[in-house]
Design a protein around this motif. Structure first.
Motif, PDB file in Angstrom:
ATOM      1  N   ASP A 146       0.839  -1.194   0.000  1.00 48.89           N
ATOM      2  CA  ASP A 146       0.000   0.000   0.000  1.00 48.89           C
ATOM      3  C   ASP A 146       0.876   1.247   0.000  1.00 48.89           C
ATOM      4  O   ASP A 146       1.962   1.257   0.590  1.00 48.89           O
ATOM      5  CB  ASP A 146      -0.912   0.030   1.224  1.00 48.89           C
ATOM      6  N   TYR A 148       0.865   5.490   0.867  1.00 46.85           N
ATOM      7  CA  TYR A 148       0.179   6.496   1.670  1.00 46.85           C
ATOM      8  C   TYR A 148       0.666   7.875   1.251  1.00 46.85           C
ATOM      9  O   TYR A 148       1.871   8.086   1.082  1.00 46.85           O
ATOM     10  CB  TYR A 148       0.431   6.258   3.161  1.00 46.85           C
ATOM     11  N   SER A 149      -0.273   8.809   1.071  1.00 46.76           N
ATOM     12  CA  SER A 149       0.082  10.138   0.574  1.00 46.76           C
ATOM     13  C   SER A 149      -0.080  11.191   1.664  1.00 46.76           C
ATOM     14  O   SER A 149      -1.019  11.144   2.473  1.00 46.76           O
ATOM     15  CB  SER A 149      -0.775  10.491  -0.648  1.00 46.76           C
ATOM     16  N   TYR A 150       0.852  12.158   1.644  1.00 45.60           N
ATOM     17  CA  TYR A 150       0.900  13.208   2.657  1.00 45.60           C
ATOM     18  C   TYR A 150       1.298  14.527   2.004  1.00 45.60           C
ATOM     19  O   TYR A 150       1.959  14.550   0.957  1.00 45.60           O
ATOM     20  CB  TYR A 150       1.917  12.862   3.750  1.00 45.60           C
ATOM     21  N   ASN A 159      -6.770  16.326  -2.542  1.00 40.70           N
ATOM     22  CA  ASN A 159      -7.048  14.947  -2.936  1.00 40.70           C
ATOM     23  C   ASN A 159      -7.171  14.837  -4.452  1.00 40.70           C
ATOM     24  O   ASN A 159      -7.768  15.694  -5.113  1.00 40.70           O
ATOM     25  CB  ASN A 159      -8.358  14.460  -2.321  1.00 40.70           C
ATOM     26  N   GLU A 162      -6.451   9.538  -5.104  1.00 42.72           N
ATOM     27  CA  GLU A 162      -6.235   8.977  -3.766  1.00 42.72           C
ATOM     28  C   GLU A 162      -6.508  10.057  -2.726  1.00 42.72           C
ATOM     29  O   GLU A 162      -6.318  11.261  -2.989  1.00 42.72           O
ATOM     30  CB  GLU A 162      -4.800   8.475  -3.619  1.00 42.72           C
ATOM     31  N   THR A 163      -6.944   9.647  -1.545  1.00 43.18           N
ATOM     32  CA  THR A 163      -7.207  10.582  -0.454  1.00 43.18           C
ATOM     33  C   THR A 163      -5.926  10.838   0.323  1.00 43.18           C
ATOM     34  O   THR A 163      -5.195   9.896   0.657  1.00 43.18           O
ATOM     35  CB  THR A 163      -8.276  10.007   0.490  1.00 43.18           C
ATOM     36  N   ASP A 165      -3.567  11.178   3.254  1.00 46.49           N
ATOM     37  CA  ASP A 165      -3.646  10.432   4.511  1.00 46.49           C
ATOM     38  C   ASP A 165      -3.214  11.221   5.734  1.00 46.49           C
ATOM     39  O   ASP A 165      -3.371  10.725   6.860  1.00 46.49           O
ATOM     40  CB  ASP A 165      -2.800   9.162   4.406  1.00 46.49           C
ATOM     41  N   GLY A 166      -2.683  12.430   5.562  1.00 46.70           N
ATOM     42  CA  GLY A 166      -2.305  13.205   6.720  1.00 46.70           C
ATOM     43  C   GLY A 166      -1.297  14.286   6.370  1.00 46.70           C
ATOM     44  O   GLY A 166      -0.898  14.461   5.219  1.00 46.70           O
ATOM     45  N   TYR A 187       5.684   5.146   6.937  1.00 44.29           N
ATOM     46  CA  TYR A 187       4.650   6.164   6.980  1.00 44.29           C
ATOM     47  C   TYR A 187       5.275   7.507   7.356  1.00 44.29           C
ATOM     48  O   TYR A 187       6.467   7.585   7.641  1.00 44.29           O
ATOM     49  CB  TYR A 187       3.589   5.805   8.035  1.00 44.29           C
TER      50      TYR A 187
END
Length: 305
Positions: A146, A148-150, A159, A162-163, A165-166, A187
């Motif tokens: 997976d 994860y995007s920030y 967004n 993809e959403t 993530d923080g 992460y």
């Protein structure tokens, strides 16, 4: 007349220096060092040194079938991270990869499901090429299968497919990352202490260090160019190191289960295919985020192509 000509030439050279793009003088290493993360590595007290960072050839060879066995050679586990830089006219894209000889578990794994030899997970940074070292706009991390995007505070990115993530936290201008013990999913650091209280904090430096123990809060790691001569990318077709393109050889736990950056893949992000985080990061960032402003998808330099 000579004096006037010399003066005009000096003015012209000075003007050229002022108008030349500031990023022209930035080397890949300097750029990668400037943005290298402060890295929070969680450790498990049942075998904390199995969570130390190192390189694929930490043991002096590129045979990836002996890395699990040689992980116990602690003096060789000097902190390191791989980096690669590709660019478009608007952005630099830097991928950092953090290697561990083992993806392990503190429970028995008789069916070779939860462990494997070699482990490389990392983070992609998107840097706008405005001036100097540019402006950090987004990050995408690798945690197993997976992504994860920030975004850092103040980034215009929103967004996309993809959403987000923080928020990516910065420490003295550097991005901060965290990595799990044992499985090493990566992460953003959330500002909290390590689960269980023990872990290693790695800082970028000219040379790497071996942690003094599983709770060392100040350890140096060095940067290693993915594109180095006889390095990780140069050996991409070498059967001593790779079982197939982008996949390391490994025969402890699940066979051949660890991937190089051009083998990383998120299983459910649509038309962003295996390896794109390294080989086509502009497309990945373009798909993952919206509201990016001027954003080129055409590479002016890409060592993966």
């Amino acid at each position: 007349m000579k004096t006037i000509r010399a003066t005009l030439m000096a003015v012209a050279l000075f003007t050229t220096a002022l108008t030349a793009p500031a990023h022209a003088a930035v080397s890949d290493y300097d750029l990668a060092f400037h943005w290298a993360p402060i890295h929070h590595q969680d450790t498990d007290d049942s075998d904390h040194d199995a969570d130390y960072l190192s390189t694929v050839d930490f043991d002096g060879d590129w045979n990836t079938l002996n890395n699990w066995e040689n992980q116990t050679q602690l003096a060789k586990l000097t902190g390191a991270a791989y980096y690669s830089v590709v660019e478009t006219s608007t952005h630099w894209f830097i991928v950092y990869g953090f290697f561990h000889p083992r993806d392990w578990d503190d429970q028995p794994d008789p069916w070779s499901i939860t462990t494997h030899e070699n482990d490389l997970e990392g983070v992609l940074l998107a840097i706008r090429r405005d001036s100097g070292f540019g402006q950090l706009e987004a990050a995408v991390t690798v945690a197993h299968s997976d992504f994860y995007s920030y975004v850092p505070a103040g980034s215009p990115y929103r967004n996309g497919s993809e959403t987000i993530d923080g928020t990516l936290l910065l420490n003295n201008g550097r991005p901060t990352t965290r990595q799990e013990a044992k499985g090493h999913g990566l992460y953003r650091w959330d500002g909290n202490n390590f689960p269980g209280g023990d872990g290693v904090i790695y800082y970028p430096a000219a040379t790497g260090e071996v942690p003094s123990g599983g709770n060392d809060r100040n350890v140096n790691y060095r940067l290693v160019n993915t594109f180095a001569t006889n390095g990780m990318w140069a050996r991409r077709n070498n059967s001593e190191t790779y079982a197939s393109f982008g996949t390391f050889r490994g025969d402890n736990g699940k066979d051949n289960a660890a991937n190089a950056p051009w083998g990383w893949d998120d299983g459910n992000d649509g038309a962003v295919y295996r390896g794109y985080m390294a080989t086509d990061p502009a497309l990945l960032i373009d798909k993952y985020f919206s509201n990016k402003g001027s954003f080129s998808l055409t590479y002016t330099r890409n060592g993966f192509r």
